[in-house]
Design a protein around this motif. Structure first.
Motif, PDB file in Angstrom:
ATOM      1  N   GLU A 174       0.840  -1.204   0.000  1.00 11.62           N
ATOM      2  CA  GLU A 174       0.000   0.000   0.000  1.00 11.62           C
ATOM      3  C   GLU A 174       0.879   1.261   0.000  1.00 11.62           C
ATOM      4  O   GLU A 174       0.638   2.216  -0.756  1.00 11.62           O
ATOM      5  CB  GLU A 174      -0.912  -0.016   1.231  1.00 11.62           C
ATOM      6  CG  GLU A 174      -1.798   1.181   1.346  1.00 11.62           C
ATOM      7  CD  GLU A 174      -3.128   0.975   0.661  1.00 11.62           C
ATOM      8  OE1 GLU A 174      -3.802   1.989   0.472  1.00 11.62           O
ATOM      9  OE2 GLU A 174      -3.461  -0.161   0.326  1.00 11.62           O
ATOM     10  N   ARG A 186       2.433   1.714  -3.479  1.00 12.58           N
ATOM     11  CA  ARG A 186       1.443   2.221  -4.437  1.00 12.58           C
ATOM     12  C   ARG A 186       1.197   3.711  -4.234  1.00 12.58           C
ATOM     13  O   ARG A 186       1.172   4.483  -5.192  1.00 12.58           O
ATOM     14  CB  ARG A 186       0.119   1.456  -4.279  1.00 12.58           C
ATOM     15  CG  ARG A 186       0.016   0.285  -5.195  1.00 12.58           C
ATOM     16  CD  ARG A 186      -1.397  -0.286  -5.210  1.00 12.58           C
ATOM     17  NE  ARG A 186      -1.269  -1.717  -5.061  1.00 12.58           N
ATOM     18  CZ  ARG A 186      -1.518  -2.409  -3.971  1.00 12.58           C
ATOM     19  NH1 ARG A 186      -1.994  -1.821  -2.901  1.00 12.58           N
ATOM     20  NH2 ARG A 186      -1.333  -3.699  -3.931  1.00 12.58           N
ATOM     21  N   GLU A 233       2.024   6.681  -6.950  1.00 15.22           N
ATOM     22  CA  GLU A 233       0.977   7.590  -7.414  1.00 15.22           C
ATOM     23  C   GLU A 233       1.359   9.043  -7.160  1.00 15.22           C
ATOM     24  O   GLU A 233       1.137   9.912  -8.004  1.00 15.22           O
ATOM     25  CB  GLU A 233      -0.348   7.275  -6.725  1.00 15.22           C
ATOM     26  CG  GLU A 233      -0.982   5.986  -7.204  1.00 15.22           C
ATOM     27  CD  GLU A 233      -2.193   5.581  -6.381  1.00 15.22           C
ATOM     28  OE1 GLU A 233      -2.621   6.368  -5.495  1.00 15.22           O
ATOM     29  OE2 GLU A 233      -2.702   4.477  -6.618  1.00 15.22           O
TER      30      GLU A 233
END
Length: 143
Positions: A14, A17, A21
């Motif tokens: 997580e 990611r 981003e």
């Protein structure tokens, strides 16, 4: 124990990611509707339409009306490049020989002439060789 390892693995994935981003959005530039970043180099402008577009896209624009044969213009060049690189102002360069009509439109009678636009309107005019501190203070006044 295995459940703890799976939970840690899930959290790390997580985090990765989210980091990816965030980096991708930083590289994409300003978000829709955001003010475009000012270029870090002077922008050559050829004609009234290009100048109008540049002035309307940025809050503070310093326009350098110059000529290649002009000694003071050549001396001012590194100062203008430094201003473009180090301030929030957009610097536009207009060759008066190639854009005589545009120069006449802004009342340029000698070079170098610098016109500072703030919020789309001419705010200040500086004629002749200028020192960097003077240009920076003019920009900061309107930024």
């Amino acid at each position: 124990m295995a459940e703890d390892i799976e939970e840690i693995r899930r959290q790390k994935m997580e985090e990765l990611r989210n980091r990816d981003e965030a980096e991708a959005s930083d590289e994409a530039g300003p978000a829709d509707g955001a003010e475009p970043r000012s270029p870090s180099e002077p922008v050559p402008v050829d004609g009234t339409a290009e100048l109008s577009e540049t002035v309307s896209e940025h809050d503070v624009v310093l326009v350098d009306f110059y000529a290649d044969w002009c000694g003071p213009c050549q001396m001012l060049e590194p100062v203008v490049e430094s201003i473009a690189a180090d301030t929030d102002a957009t610097v536009a360069k207009v060759d008066v020989d190639a854009n005589q009509g545009l120069a006449a439109e802004y009342g340029v009678r000698g070079v170098p002439t610098l016109v500072l636009f703030a919020d789309g309107e001419p705010a200040e005019r500086l004629v002749g060789m200028q020192d960097e501190a003077r240009l920076r203070s003019a920009i900061e006044e309107y930024a």
